[in-house]
Design a protein around this motif. Structure first.
Motif, PDB file in Angstrom:
ATOM      1  N   GLN D  50       1.064  -1.126  -0.182  1.00  0.00           N
ATOM      2  CA  GLN D  50      -0.236   0.513  -0.011  1.00  0.00           C
ATOM      3  C   GLN D  50       0.847   1.222   0.282  1.00  0.00           C
ATOM      4  O   GLN D  50      -0.094   2.261  -0.618  1.00  0.00           O
ATOM      5  CB  GLN D  50      -0.899   0.130   1.539  1.00  0.00           C
ATOM      6  N   GLY D  51       1.939   1.059   0.615  1.00  0.00           N
ATOM      7  CA  GLY D  51       3.093   2.150   0.699  1.00  0.00           C
ATOM      8  C   GLY D  51       2.170   3.570   1.541  1.00  0.00           C
ATOM      9  O   GLY D  51       3.419   4.601   0.902  1.00  0.00           O
ATOM     10  N   ASP D  52       1.736   3.240   2.676  1.00  0.00           N
ATOM     11  CA  ASP D  52       1.268   4.755   3.015  1.00  0.00           C
ATOM     12  C   ASP D  52       2.515   4.933   4.214  1.00  0.00           C
ATOM     13  O   ASP D  52       3.890   5.715   4.026  1.00  0.00           O
ATOM     14  CB  ASP D  52      -0.281   4.291   3.659  1.00  0.00           C
ATOM     15  N   SER D  53       2.243   4.185   5.326  1.00  0.00           N
ATOM     16  CA  SER D  53       2.947   4.217   6.756  1.00  0.00           C
ATOM     17  C   SER D  53       3.842   3.579   6.576  1.00  0.00           C
ATOM     18  O   SER D  53       4.862   3.835   6.877  1.00  0.00           O
ATOM     19  CB  SER D  53       1.672   3.754   8.200  1.00  0.00           C
ATOM     20  N   LEU D  54       4.118   2.316   6.066  1.00  0.00           N
ATOM     21  CA  LEU D  54       4.946   1.629   5.304  1.00  0.00           C
ATOM     22  C   LEU D  54       5.393   1.301   4.145  1.00  0.00           C
ATOM     23  O   LEU D  54       3.900   1.653   3.760  1.00  0.00           O
ATOM     24  CB  LEU D  54       4.770  -0.476   5.968  1.00  0.00           C
ATOM     25  N   SER D  55       6.773   1.497   3.755  1.00  0.00           N
ATOM     26  CA  SER D  55       6.829   1.536   2.433  1.00  0.00           C
ATOM     27  C   SER D  55       7.885   0.706   1.982  1.00  0.00           C
ATOM     28  O   SER D  55       8.562   0.320   2.628  1.00  0.00           O
ATOM     29  CB  SER D  55       7.275   2.690   2.294  1.00  0.00           C
ATOM     30  N   GLY D  56       7.608  -0.093   0.377  1.00  0.00           N
ATOM     31  CA  GLY D  56       8.607  -1.530   0.672  1.00  0.00           C
ATOM     32  C   GLY D  56       9.290  -1.727  -0.817  1.00  0.00           C
ATOM     33  O   GLY D  56       8.250  -0.502  -1.850  1.00  0.00           O
ATOM     34  N   LEU D  57      10.804  -1.566  -0.828  1.00  0.00           N
ATOM     35  CA  LEU D  57      11.768  -1.088  -2.082  1.00  0.00           C
ATOM     36  C   LEU D  57      12.066  -2.771  -2.127  1.00  0.00           C
ATOM     37  O   LEU D  57      12.347  -3.320  -1.434  1.00  0.00           O
ATOM     38  CB  LEU D  57      12.708  -0.262  -1.655  1.00  0.00           C
ATOM     39  N   VAL D  58      12.300  -3.002  -3.652  1.00  0.00           N
ATOM     40  CA  VAL D  58      12.610  -4.140  -3.415  1.00  0.00           C
ATOM     41  C   VAL D  58      14.396  -4.380  -4.899  1.00  0.00           C
ATOM     42  O   VAL D  58      14.153  -2.648  -5.619  1.00  0.00           O
ATOM     43  CB  VAL D  58      12.353  -5.665  -4.028  1.00  0.00           C
ATOM     44  N   ALA D  59      14.883  -5.015  -4.879  1.00  0.00           N
ATOM     45  CA  ALA D  59      15.681  -5.218  -5.636  1.00  0.00           C
ATOM     46  C   ALA D  59      15.653  -5.811  -6.337  1.00  0.00           C
ATOM     47  O   ALA D  59      15.677  -7.094  -6.066  1.00  0.00           O
ATOM     48  CB  ALA D  59      17.109  -5.094  -5.430  1.00  0.00           C
ATOM     49  N   VAL D  60      15.297  -5.865  -8.112  1.00  0.00           N
ATOM     50  CA  VAL D  60      15.198  -7.225  -8.378  1.00  0.00           C
ATOM     51  C   VAL D  60      16.084  -7.813  -9.638  1.00  0.00           C
ATOM     52  O   VAL D  60      16.835  -6.770  -9.791  1.00  0.00           O
ATOM     53  CB  VAL D  60      13.537  -7.547  -8.806  1.00  0.00           C
ATOM     54  N   ASN D  61      16.450  -8.429 -10.159  1.00  0.00           N
ATOM     55  CA  ASN D  61      17.278  -9.400 -11.527  1.00  0.00           C
ATOM     56  C   ASN D  61      16.077  -8.946 -12.438  1.00  0.00           C
ATOM     57  O   ASN D  61      14.916  -9.483 -12.622  1.00  0.00           O
ATOM     58  CB  ASN D  61      17.921 -10.359 -10.856  1.00  0.00           C
ATOM     59  N   HIS D  62      17.068  -9.370 -13.202  1.00  0.00           N
ATOM     60  CA  HIS D  62      16.092  -9.731 -14.768  1.00  0.00           C
ATOM     61  C   HIS D  62      15.241 -11.014 -15.046  1.00  0.00           C
ATOM     62  O   HIS D  62      14.229 -10.369 -15.753  1.00  0.00           O
ATOM     63  CB  HIS D  62      16.933  -9.686 -15.806  1.00  0.00           C
ATOM     64  N   ASP D  63      15.099 -11.550 -13.775  1.00  0.00           N
ATOM     65  CA  ASP D  63      13.867 -12.485 -14.013  1.00  0.00           C
ATOM     66  C   ASP D  63      12.946 -12.547 -12.879  1.00  0.00           C
ATOM     67  O   ASP D  63      11.971 -12.750 -12.783  1.00  0.00           O
ATOM     68  CB  ASP D  63      14.581 -14.307 -13.641  1.00  0.00           C
ATOM     69  N   GLY D  64      13.421 -10.994 -12.778  1.00  0.00           N
ATOM     70  CA  GLY D  64      12.129 -10.724 -11.681  1.00  0.00           C
ATOM     71  C   GLY D  64      12.006 -11.354  -9.760  1.00  0.00           C
ATOM     72  O   GLY D  64      11.552 -10.859  -9.129  1.00  0.00           O
TER      73      GLY D  64
END
Lengths: 152, 152, 152, 152
Positions: D50-64
């Motif tokens: 949802q990205g409201d009070s909590l926010s998540g970022l991920v590092a993904v490779n070309h395969d996702g």
């Protein structure tokens, strides 16, 4: 027994020191915000005077007033056949600071530890206690050990 | 005594554990770069088995092999009528790591401390021992205390 | 609300506390050498009184003078469904020290955190703040965590 | 969105990342010996997306595949009208270490904090986590603050 030019004598604690000792003991406990019941204080004092598992040293002036105290615990170790000497408590009255009373108490503790054949002498302090650590860096050496305890 | 699905049992150390225990003890001493004479190891083992001032707990597998050890010292305190419980040594064989053996040893030590009426359980570790402290932060709490010792 | 023999009452901050609160707030900011604009102070005070994301508790004497303050932030956590309670600011007027005012503020913060269902209560202090840490070692537990921030 | 020569992309977490994300999340929790119920993990994931009070970022490779994650909490502050940005969690898969993935996650967090107008970005780490601190000393600055918490 050490007699200094300031006439501060370090000697074993005696039953007659009770009142004068307790005054310092309560100040020391207050510093650590410790809640110790009168019963524990009573029993600790008796054990300190007996000088068996607990041992007490006091710094007294020419009037016999207790200006400083240190309490020592001897305990077994797995790394040594001989006991370790743990300096449990140390306190000097504000009026007597700056006169090396703490250092004299440490020296007397070292002598006692030697006479009892202790293989190690150690003690603890809060990492932020700058005035204590200033002394300890002189008369001892900091180790890399920190203390953990069971959750209360 | 705790019997787990991995069949690791925590129990008091026995005379029959001597060889298996000593294997771990030497690895543990090597980790701390400690020089302990064979005579001290011998006497420490006898005292651990007696379970008086020193107490030994071991983690053993179904073959009776010692996979982990902990040694406990009970000693007097000026802050309590009851003894303090000091967890002196703890070691788990590399082959048995990741199976909560250290945690089981701690739980058994806590139980023993309770059964003996100890008023406190504590231990030390080098401040940079990250793998040990990772566990200790879970099963205990870090205090603000650091250790000093007499200069060697 | 706690009424003690010293007649120090801990209660939620009110709009009427503005002047008395700001006196302490400025002393607190001065201690941390912090530069906070009047606009931020104004807005922070309003939010503290609203008691939503920020919450303010004050210790007042029988004249209604603010002797101590604590500000609390509730925020989301990834480790818990419930909010964490972060004790952001704590200050006691010099005239009121030695009367357990800080301890009472902490107890009131703990109660508020419980009533809001917070799953954790934590706070920060500079590692060298010996007088604060002396209290914190009693009413809380030191963790192994240190704080990093983006370069300014 | 950052496209690098190693083809590691940093982006907001998506519902489709669930399985790949949870694999890393569980490794991260294992590192901290944390016990988080499946229900909390479920709710945390929903809130991160949802990205409201909590926010998540991920590092993904070309395969996702998710190679790294960071979770961010935005919360109010008494020292600022704007929110603070607290980087709550950070983990990089072992297979992806040594490729600056953590640094890229930090840079993306910094950008997000800027875009949201956060007035501060900070995070915690155990004082003995040498590999993490080695990075943090580069991309951030250590403060003098340590963390206390309510006794558990």
């Amino acid at each position: 027994m050490i007699n200094t030019k300031d006439e501060v004598i370090i000697r074993n604690i005696l039953a007659a020191d009770k009142q004068s000792w307790e005054n310092l003991w309560q100040q020391y406990l207050h510093f650590y915000r410790a809640d110790i019941t009168p019963e524990i204080t009573e029993k600790t004092f008796v054990r300190l005077c007996q000088g068996d598992s607990l041992s007490g040293l006091v710094a007294v002036n020419h009037d016999g007033q207790v200006l400083g105290l240190t309490h020592i615990v001897y305990h077994a170790s797995t790394w040594s056949e001989k006991d370790y000497c743990y300096i449990s408590d140390l306190f000097v009255d504000k009026s007597a600071r700056g006169k090396n009373v703490a250092e004299k108490l440490f020296n007397a503790a070292y002598q006692q530890a030697d006479s009892r054949g202790a293989s190690k002498v150690y003690w603890m302090t809060q990492e932020f206690n700058s005035s204590a650590r200033s002394l300890y860096d002189k008369i001892g050496q900091r180790t890399s050990f920190v203390i953990y305890q069971r959750k209360e």
